[in-house]
Design a protein around this motif. Structure first.
Motif, short mmCIF file in Angstrom:
data_model
loop_
_atom_site.label_atom_id
_atom_site.label_comp_id
_atom_site.label_asym_id
_atom_site.label_seq_id
_atom_site.Cartn_x
_atom_site.Cartn_y
_atom_site.Cartn_z
N UNK A 51 -11.47 2.41 -7.25
CA UNK A 51 -10.96 2.25 -8.60
C UNK A 51 -11.78 3.05 -9.62
N UNK A 395 -6.31 -14.64 1.93
CA UNK A 395 -6.26 -13.78 0.74
C UNK A 395 -7.39 -12.75 0.81
N UNK A 398 -6.49 -9.99 3.18
CA UNK A 398 -5.56 -9.04 2.57
C UNK A 398 -6.32 -8.13 1.59
N UNK A 405 -6.97 0.50 2.42
CA UNK A 405 -5.86 1.43 2.18
C UNK A 405 -6.11 2.28 0.93
N UNK A 411 -2.34 4.83 6.23
CA UNK A 411 -2.04 3.63 7.01
C UNK A 411 -3.00 3.51 8.19
N UNK A 414 -5.97 1.26 8.03
CA UNK A 414 -5.84 -0.17 8.28
C UNK A 414 -6.26 -0.49 9.71
N UNK A 415 -5.82 0.35 10.65
CA UNK A 415 -6.23 0.15 12.05
C UNK A 415 -7.73 0.34 12.21
N UNK B 93 -0.31 -8.17 10.88
CA UNK B 93 -0.33 -7.75 9.48
C UNK B 93 -0.32 -6.23 9.37
N UNK B 94 -1.14 -5.57 10.17
CA UNK B 94 -1.22 -4.11 10.07
C UNK B 94 0.10 -3.48 10.51
N UNK B 95 0.72 -4.03 11.58
CA UNK B 95 2.01 -3.48 12.01
C UNK B 95 3.06 -3.69 10.91
N UNK B 98 2.60 -1.31 8.06
CA UNK B 98 3.09 0.04 8.32
C UNK B 98 4.59 0.12 8.18
N UNK B 102 2.56 -2.89 2.11
CA UNK B 102 1.47 -3.87 2.02
C UNK B 102 1.88 -5.16 1.30
N UNK B 106 1.58 -8.68 2.97
CA UNK B 106 0.61 -9.63 2.40
C UNK B 106 1.23 -11.00 2.23
N UNK B 132 -0.72 -13.68 -4.39
CA UNK B 132 -1.61 -12.58 -4.02
C UNK B 132 -0.96 -11.23 -4.28
N UNK B 136 -2.10 -8.19 -6.87
CA UNK B 136 -2.36 -6.78 -6.53
C UNK B 136 -1.49 -5.85 -7.37
N UNK B 140 -3.77 -3.48 -9.44
CA UNK B 140 -3.86 -2.12 -8.90
C UNK B 140 -2.80 -1.21 -9.48
N UNK B 144 -4.90 -0.22 -12.86
CA UNK B 144 -5.70 0.91 -12.39
C UNK B 144 -4.84 2.06 -11.88
N UNK B 146 -3.33 2.49 -9.15
CA UNK B 146 -3.56 2.83 -7.74
C UNK B 146 -2.35 2.35 -6.96
N UNK B 147 -1.53 3.27 -6.45
CA UNK B 147 -0.33 2.82 -5.74
C UNK B 147 -0.65 2.30 -4.35
N UNK B 148 0.03 1.22 -3.95
CA UNK B 148 -0.14 0.70 -2.59
C UNK B 148 1.06 1.13 -1.75
N UNK B 149 0.89 1.00 -0.45
CA UNK B 149 1.95 1.36 0.49
C UNK B 149 3.17 0.46 0.25
#
Lengths: 507, 160
Positions: A51, A395, A398, A405, A411, A414-415, B93-95, B98, B102, B106, B132, B136, B140, B144, B146-149
């Motif tokens: 940030x 939480x 996450x 990320x 992506x 994340x793995x 969660x990760x799968x 993708x 996100x 989440x 949650x 975000x 975000x 800020x 900041x773009x998330x997936x």
């Protein structure tokens, strides 16, 4: 006094409403990450770092260091009220902090902790103020072999003084170097260790590693233990704080000794965790009240806390003056400096005096802000811990993944974070130290460059590391530290002096 | 279940294998000396060797302390079960992240974890998850920038 003038110049840089605002935000966020299990100082700073990419470096470093101060205080809060160290470096605080709180004097325990922590930090900053420019000026004489010897010194002191098994420390350091080497080779420009994965071409970010190793690893550990929090309620009454403050001078020996231990361990990268254990061990050995240790003896709170914060603060000295961070969190911040386009090390004092002295001045202010805020907000943050972990844990998971990320919008990260989490969990369970891994990852490229340039200078002969007095002294000091456990065992047949510090995993 | 001895030995073997992978990867790029000094693989090569040697030392230490370590526990039934559930949920969660982005992942993750691990009613978990995701989004995406997936749901809702 040059330094004093520079310091006042630094206060001129740091003292603005915007910066003070950032300090307050940073300290509060820091206390939060310090209090929450699974979020500590290193990954709190890592999560926030993306940030700050667009921020001015001075503002950014003030925000991040304030998070650091806050996290150090937050870690002590949970040690005392919940008997759960929020940070590895506050484990030693649980030994006497929790018993004293349990006896019905939580305010006294917390006040002792915060005030001695503030004192330790203050000593750390004074050391930085007095020494940093001299160290930097001295380091301007360094060329590649000297720099490599300094890096070697840092890693050898982890192996010799870090407290974990030496071979486990070496494995951790090797892992860090290996992860750091993935991707572009900074000397020849060729790619390496990518094993055909396109995702690895850009390298592995140390931020993702920190979030995985410290954040997710810690969470797996917490989940495994099925954490049930049973805390002591604390209401801070000003009178108790005052009485604790008035009692503080009585412990001046412990305060000074612990601050010295802390500064030493912070500057040579033993780290705050080793410092706090060593300080506790020394206090227990030399105190007149040694029989009462473990039952809520104030000296048992003051000693580890002072050393913890003195080490945490003074760990910034080698980072800004030499480009060698003294703790995992300092390593993350140094990585941040490089991302912001600054070059940590002696040239920073010449190129960006506003940054250096603004940072140092902000440390004085930040710690004052931190002591006041932490005393004011303890009940609030303690109540956050009463939210069941089953709700707050997911939480935090996450938050860690989202943080991984945001580092590079990949992506794949994340793995990676998940994989690092598993590694961090196993390493923690088996007492492999994680801080040296992070340190190696951050300064891996610089260490390698220094090594390769030295080799080019000498035509491939290692004798260059003994080629003049300075580099020979550094190299020999590194070797002494590397073999310190053996040397120390030979030197002292007296048992116990360092034994408390020896057996603890480094942060 | 697993003893500390088994864990120490398995980890030592694992780190040694990692060192071998590093060595193999380094050899590909040359570990010798060329006109510009040491080749790119040289440093990682020695790092890999160092990892292997230190790992072997750890293995030997574990063998030497076999009796003490074999008696010490590492992970038993209920603990291992909690860790496995946590890991399974994290992989899921990760799968999901993708595939669906996100935010959606989440919400689903927090809801599932609170329900499955924490024994909360599904709606408590869901509320927590949505809170949650909103947090975000505000901090975000808005504050800020900041773009998330993002995934198909955001696209359908027209959130970019």
């Amino acid at each position: 006094m040059d330094n004093i003038a520079s310091l006042f110049y630094g206060f001129g840089v740091a003292l603005s409403a915007y910066h003070i605002g950032l300090m307050i935000v940073g300290v509060l966020l820091g206390i939060l990450v310090g209090v929450l299990p699974g979020l500590g100082a290193p990954n709190g700073v890592s999560l926030l770092l993306p940030l700050t990419f667009a921020m001015d470096p001075v503002a950014a470093i003030i925000l991040l260091t304030s998070i650091y101060w806050g996290a150090l205080f937050g870690g002590s809060t949970t040690s005392i009220l919940f008997n759960i160290p929020g940070e590895p470096s506050s484990v030693a605080t649980t030994f006497d902090g929790y018993p004293l709180a349990h006896k019905g004097e939580p305010t006294r325990a917390l006040s002792f902790a915060f005030l001695s922590a503030g004192f330790g930090a203050l000593v750390g900053v004074i050391v930085i103020t007095l020494l940093s420019s001299a160290v930097a000026r001295f380091a301007l004489k360094f060329s590649s072999p000297e720099f490599f010897a300094v890096y070697l010194l840092a890693f050898c002191s982890f192996v010799g003084l870090g407290g974990a098994s030496p071979f486990k420390s070496i494995v951790a350091i090797g892992f860090g170097f290996a992860f750091g080497a993935v991707g572009m080779d900074s000397v020849s420009g060729s790619l390496r260790l990518t094993y055909g994965f396109d995702e690895l071409l850009a390298g592995i970010s140390f931020l993702v590693a920190v979030i995985g190793l410290f954040g997710i690893g810690e969470l797996i550990l917490t989940v495994e233990q099925g954490l049930e929090l049973a805390g002591i309620r604390a209401r801070i009454s000003p009178r108790d704080v005052l009485s604790a403050a008035l009692a503080m001078p009585r412990y001046w020996v412990a305060l000074l000794r612990s601050a010295a231990v802390g500064c030493w361990m912070g500057i040579t990268p033993g780290g705050p965790t080793a410092a706090s254990f060593m300080s506790y061990g020394l206090a227990k050995r030399f105190s007149r009240n040694r029989d009462k240790f473990g039952t809520g003896e104030p000296e048992g709170i003051i000693s580890p806390e002072t050393a913890d914060h003195a080490a945490g603060t003074s760990a910034m000295l080698p980072m800004i003056a030499l480009g060698v961070p003294g703790s995992a969190t300092a390593a993350v911040m140094m990585g941040g400096l490089m991302i912001w386009g600054l070059n940590p090390g002696p040239m920073l004092f010449v190129e960006r005096p506003d940054f250096v002295w603004g940072l140092i001045a902000s440390m004085y202010l930040g710690n004052v802000v931190a002591v006041i805020l932490v005393l004011a907000t303890v009940p609030l943050f303690a109540s956050i811990l009463r939210v069941p972990f089953a709700l707050i844990g997911p939480v935090i998971v996450v938050i860690c993944f989202v943080g991984a990320y945001t580092v590079g919008n990949h992506t794949f990260d994340l793995w990676l974070a998940l994989a690092f989490g598993l590694v961090g969990y196993v390493f923690k369970k088996l007492d492999y130290p994680i801080a040296p891994l992070v340190l190696a990852m951050v300064i891996g490229d610089k260490a390698e460059d220094a090594f390769r340039q030295s080799m080019i200078m000498s035509g491939g002969s290692l004798s260059i590391f003994w080629s003049n007095g300075l580099v020979a002294t550094l190299t020999c000091a590194a070797l002494v530290l590397l073999f310190w456990p053996l040397i120390a065992a030979g030197l002292r047949r007296l048992p116990g002096l360092l034994s408390t510090g020896r057996r603890t995993p480094a942060a | 279940m697993a003893s500390r001895f088994q864990a120490e030995l398995a980890t030592a073997l694992g780190t040694a294998a990692f060192g071998a992978v590093v060595v193999a990867g380094a050899i590909e790029y040359g570990i010798g000396w060329d006109s510009a000094g040491p080749e790119p693989g040289a440093f990682p090569f020695y790092v890999g060797i160092l990892i292997i040697v230190a790992s072997l030392a750890n293995g030997v230490q574990a063998l030497a302390q076999h009796r003490a370590l074999a008696a010490a526990g590492f992970l038993d039934g209920p603990h291992a079960r909690r860790v496995l559930i946590f890991m399974a949920l994290s992989v899921a969660f990760v799968i999901l992240a993708s595939l669906l982005g996100l935010y959606v992942a989440a919400v689903l993750y927090v809801a599932a974890a609170a329900w499955w691990q924490g024994g909360y009613r599904p709606w408590v978990g869901a509320a927590c998850g949505i809170a949650t995701a909103l947090f975000f989004y505000v901090v975000l995406e808005k504050a800020f920038q900041v773009p998330l997936l993002k995934g198909p749901l955001e696209a359908a809702l027209g959130i970019h």
